[in-house]
Design an enzyme around this catalytic site. Structure first.
Site, PDB file in Angstrom:
ATOM      1  NE  ARG A 147     -47.721 -25.166  34.155  1.00 46.23           N
ATOM      2  CZ  ARG A 147     -48.473 -26.238  34.026  1.00 46.23           C
ATOM      3  NH1 ARG A 147     -49.604 -26.185  33.849  1.00 46.23           N
ATOM      4  NH2 ARG A 147     -47.864 -27.281  34.589  1.00 46.23           N
ATOM      5  CG  ASN A 185     -53.141 -24.864  36.582  1.00 42.77           C
ATOM      6  OD1 ASN A 185     -52.041 -25.117  36.873  1.00 42.77           O
ATOM      7  ND2 ASN A 185     -53.914 -25.738  36.098  1.00 42.77           N
ATOM      8  CD  GLU A 186     -51.457 -27.997  39.630  1.00 44.36           C
ATOM      9  OE1 GLU A 186     -50.141 -27.613  39.388  1.00 44.36           O
ATOM     10  OE2 GLU A 186     -51.811 -29.168  40.071  1.00 44.36           O
ATOM     11  CD  GLU A 336     -54.952 -30.212  36.582  1.00 45.02           C
ATOM     12  OE1 GLU A 336     -53.859 -30.921  36.965  1.00 45.02           O
ATOM     13  OE2 GLU A 336     -55.101 -29.219  36.164  1.00 45.02           O
ATOM     14  CD1 TRP A 344     -45.371 -33.489  36.653  1.00 49.07           C
ATOM     15  CD2 TRP A 344     -44.616 -33.825  38.587  1.00 49.07           C
ATOM     16  NE1 TRP A 344     -46.375 -33.960  37.408  1.00 49.07           N
ATOM     17  CE2 TRP A 344     -46.109 -34.313  38.561  1.00 49.07           C
ATOM     18  CE3 TRP A 344     -43.985 -34.303  39.744  1.00 49.07           C
ATOM     19  CZ2 TRP A 344     -46.849 -34.572  39.421  1.00 49.07           C
ATOM     20  CZ3 TRP A 344     -44.900 -34.509  40.987  1.00 49.07           C
ATOM     21  CH2 TRP A 344     -46.078 -34.646  40.790  1.00 49.07           C
ATOM     22  CD  GLU A 384     -47.709 -30.187  31.516  1.00 49.84           C
ATOM     23  OE1 GLU A 384     -47.693 -30.456  32.693  1.00 49.84           O
ATOM     24  OE2 GLU A 384     -48.478 -29.725  30.700  1.00 49.84           O
ATOM     25  CE1 TYR A 386     -40.944 -39.299  25.684  1.00 47.40           C
ATOM     26  CE2 TYR A 386     -40.571 -36.932  25.622  1.00 47.40           C
ATOM     27  CZ  TYR A 386     -40.212 -38.363  25.232  1.00 47.40           C
ATOM     28  OH  TYR A 386     -39.281 -38.511  24.269  1.00 47.40           O
TER      29      TYR A 386
HETATM   30  C1  GLA Z   1     -50.762 -29.424  37.252  1.00 49.18           C
HETATM   31  C2  GLA Z   1     -51.463 -28.899  36.095  1.00 49.18           C
HETATM   32  C3  GLA Z   1     -51.751 -29.117  34.919  1.00 49.18           C
HETATM   33  C4  GLA Z   1     -50.563 -30.165  34.406  1.00 49.18           C
HETATM   34  C5  GLA Z   1     -50.397 -31.212  35.416  1.00 49.18           C
HETATM   35  C6  GLA Z   1     -49.232 -32.274  35.063  1.00 49.18           C
HETATM   36  O1  GLA Z   1     -51.610 -30.378  37.962  1.00 49.18           O
HETATM   37  O2  GLA Z   1     -52.496 -28.072  36.560  1.00 49.18           O
HETATM   38  O3  GLA Z   1     -51.636 -28.213  33.809  1.00 49.18           O
HETATM   39  O4  GLA Z   1     -49.468 -29.575  33.991  1.00 49.18           O
HETATM   40  O5  GLA Z   1     -49.827 -30.439  36.444  1.00 49.18           O
HETATM   41  O6  GLA Z   1     -48.813 -32.999  36.351  1.00 49.18           O
END
Ligand code: GLA
Length: 698
Positions: A147, A185-186, A336, A344, A384, A386
């Protein structure tokens, strides 16, 4: 000004703590109230989870939503990353599934935040138009399968992103179940391809006007770096480049990400009910762009709080909450946070029992009006699987469920008390992205990490005052009796004037080491530190030293040690008070001033020339808080216990959190009324939380 306002603080806390009216006036969007949404009929505090209905059979949705209700959730964030489900082929849109997912959430009384899916472009897009893919600094183009593989500079990508955001806003902009939007997102990784380079040149042209001006500000005669034309200037983020170029790279990423986000925000705004907020979710201390600037056109700030090693440094975590609140000087969304563990880091340990709840209350204490977990349950496959989740892959509760449900029921109980309240701030600290970047580009001492230094300053001030607003150097400071800038390395003339005006009006300003050294093109000020504030301080830095061993210092705060960095200060005016001196027999610093203060009218300016060890920092901070009349709500709180306060709408809420493992005493005011949590005989158990309403007069 400031001090008078300060005295009236508790009575008018909402006005003061909601931040500077001036900052709000700059923004064109309707101010957010101090509650999760602008919808009067929705919960004041949002509690929920990221939910990816597109990953599961529709027959499962109702059961998932029923578990969410059971957990006390009232909110889901959906649709982020679902681009290939919403637009499986170019121009072919399928929103029926999303209509049904939103309707299902409504049936369960759950409100929705919609994410635009642009962090995850579909394969048809990246295959047909590979020019939308990001290019790394070494020239490698990203490929499909992960992504954030798009280029933030690609006009084609922006057009596709705008189209999907527009389609979503046309369909859901007036749906009363949708309370807000999260863009992308981020955001973060930049691109170095052709389009990025031409945007870079345009950016520099706009910033400097002429190439002569750029040459002069960057001092390009050095190492024969002179440019005849903007088009000659390389695009770099790292390496043996002029730090002026590298600092401008950060200004460039700020500008580019800002208009990347605003491209979608304006598309949504054109169709959405003005009560729906627009935000984006950011990351822990992310230094990729200036977050104060990026948030100017957004309604609120939101961030993703993960404790990667599951061993929270709760003070540092609180500092980041305060920073996020400072972006808009407005309560924020915790978009979040982890339901246990991340996936990670090398060892993905789970938070201890009680810590998920504790971190939730900490966020609220620092001004979160929303807490959303990531994620409800693990996708059956993908990167993701886990991750720590609220439900297992079988759709039934994971062990963390009960703790989350307990927090959910407490939040529901406390919701009326918390509605329309803001954190109470008793002082402020300044965080400057330019300063952070400039120091990182030329640390001089490998361990001079600007975030660590900021945190070391923040720690005793937060513990001692129990309320620190973290603001940009240009924010209105008039509500704060004490303002501390730990390492304001980059200082523009405008900022210096603003800070001088604060001091002249009665404020107490404290500068930390390395302050007032550079301008915003990363050039040294012609004067020694603190540059444009030298006349106000009446003293200057004679020389700075990177330390490989601690150096002693003593003064009216007591005695202690400095490490990593120490500056030899030299008073120039007679009225400068030397508050500490180094003892460094045989060394450059021996007997030299380490901390100086000067009174200016009713205000003062103090310069701390060294990075102090924690004990010395605590004593100096205490003295500065005493000087400025900064006092905590509850004195003598034991180590590991955090006190947070929120007030507004005639209410005053006290939140006490024991971040340690063993019980600790907390002297809760006798007439405080319990709202949630537990405290028995003024003892708070390990990882315990207690929330009280404090009647007026305390
Ligand atoms: C970020 C992303 C999420 C997910 C989390 C996992 O915050 O926004 O989609 O991948 O990390 O830590």
């Amino acid at each position: 000004m400031a001090m008078r306002l300060w005295r009236a603080f508790l009575a008018t806390a909402t006005v003061l703590a909601s931040g500077a009216p001036a900052a709000m006036a700059q923004s064109s969007v309707t101010p957010m109230p101090a509650r999760a949404t602008r919808f009067a009929d929705k919960p004041a505090i949002a509690f929920g989870t990221a939910w990816y209905p597109e990953q599961w059979p529709e027959s499962r949705w109702d059961a998932d939503l029923a578990w969410m209700k059971e957990a006390g959730f009232n909110t889901v964030r959906i649709a982020e990353f679902a681009w290939s489900t919403m637009e499986p082929r170019e121009g072919e849109f399928h929103f029926e599934w999303l209509d049904r997912a939103i309707a299902a959430a409504r049936r369960h009384g759950i409100m929705v935040v919609l994410g635009t899916p642009t962090a995850a472009p579909p394969a048809w897009l990246t295959q047909k138009y590979p020019d939308v893919l990001r290019v790394d600094e070494d020239g490698t183009r990203a490929t499909h399968g992960g992504r954030r593989q798009f280029s933030f500079a690609s006009q084609r990508y922006r057009d596709f992103a705008r189209r999907i955001a527009t389609k979503m806003a046309q369909r859901y902009g007036n749906n009363p179940d949708i309370v807000g939007w999260q863009i992308d997102n981020e955001i973060g990784p930049p691109s170095f391809g052709k389009e990025a380079i031409s945007r870079w040149h345009a950016f520099l042209k706009e910033r400097y006007g002429s190439i002569d001006n750029l040459n002069q500000r960057w001092a390009t005669e050095y190492w024969s770096q002179h440019y005849n034309d903007f088009d000659q200037i390389p695009l770099h983020a790292t390496g043996q480049q002029n730090p002026a170029l590298l600092l401008d790279f950060k200004h460039f990423t700020t500008a580019t990400w800002t208009d990347y986000v605003m491209n979608q925000a304006s598309a949504i705004r054109a169709h959405a009910d003005p009560r729906q907020f627009i935000t984006t979710n950011t990351m822990f201390w992310n230094g990729g762009f200036d977050h104060f600037k990026l948030h100017r056109g957004l309604d609120l700030a939101a961030w993703d709080n993960y404790i990667q090693d599951a061993d929270p440094d709760w003070v540092a975590n609180g500092a980041d909450h305060d920073l996020v609140r400072g972006y808009k000087q407005r309560n924020f969304w915790l978009m979040e946070t982890q339901a246990g563990r991340v996936d990670w880091v090398p060892v993905n340990r789970a938070l201890k029992p009680g810590q998920v709840r504790e971190m939730g209350w900490q966020a609220i204490a620092h001004g979160a009006d929303a807490i959303l977990y990531w994620e409800l349950r693990p996708a059956r496959n993908g990167q993701e699987t886990y991750y720590g989740t609220v439900l297992g892959q079988d759709g039934t509760p994971a062990p963390i469920f009960d703790e989350i449900a307990k927090l959910g029921s407490e939040i529901r109980k406390a919701s009326d008390a918390l509605a329309d309240t803001n954190p109470v701030y008793r002082m402020a600290m300044l965080f400057s992205y330019d300063s952070r970047w400039a120091i990182d580009l030329q640390r001089l001492h490998k361990d001079f990490d600007p975030i660590d230094e900021f945190t070391d300053f923040y720690r005793p001030f937060r513990n001692g005052s129990q309320g620190v607003a973290v603001l940009s150097p240009s924010a209105d400071l008039s509500a704060y009796p004490l303002v501390v800038a730990p390492a304001l390395n980059v200082m523009t003339q405008e900022e210096a004037d603003h800070l001088s005006a604060y001091v002249r009006a009665g404020g107490n300003l404290v500068l930390g080491p390395r302050s007032g050294m550079k301008d915003d093109a990363d050039a040294l000020w012609p004067e020694r530190q603190p540059g444009p504030l030298q006349p106000l301080l009446g003293a200057r830095v004679e020389q700075f030293y990177a330390l490989d061993e601690p150096v002693q210092l003593a003064g009216d705060f007591g005695e202690g040690e400095a490490s990593i960095w120490a500056e030899w200060l030299k008073p120039q005016s007679k009225d400068v008070r030397i508050r500490a001196r180094y003892a460094d027999p045989g060394g450059w610093l021996d007997g030299k001033p380490a901390i100086v203060s000067r009174k200016v009218g009713k205000g003062s300016i103090t310069y701390i020339g060294a990075w102090l060890e924690p004990a010395a920092m605590r004593d100096v901070a205490q003295q500065l808080m005493d000087d400025a009349g900064v006092r905590p709500m509850i004195p003598n709180v034991p180590e590991g216990v955090e006190i947070g306060e929120r007030s507004g709408a005639g209410k005053h809420i006290l939140i006490a959190i024991n971040h340690g493992d063993s019980p600790k005493p907390v002297a809760i005011p006798a007439n405080a009324l319990p709202v949630a949590g537990e405290v028995a005989n003024d003892m708070l158990r390990g990882h315990g939380v207690a929330v009280f309403r404090v009647p007026a007069g305390n």
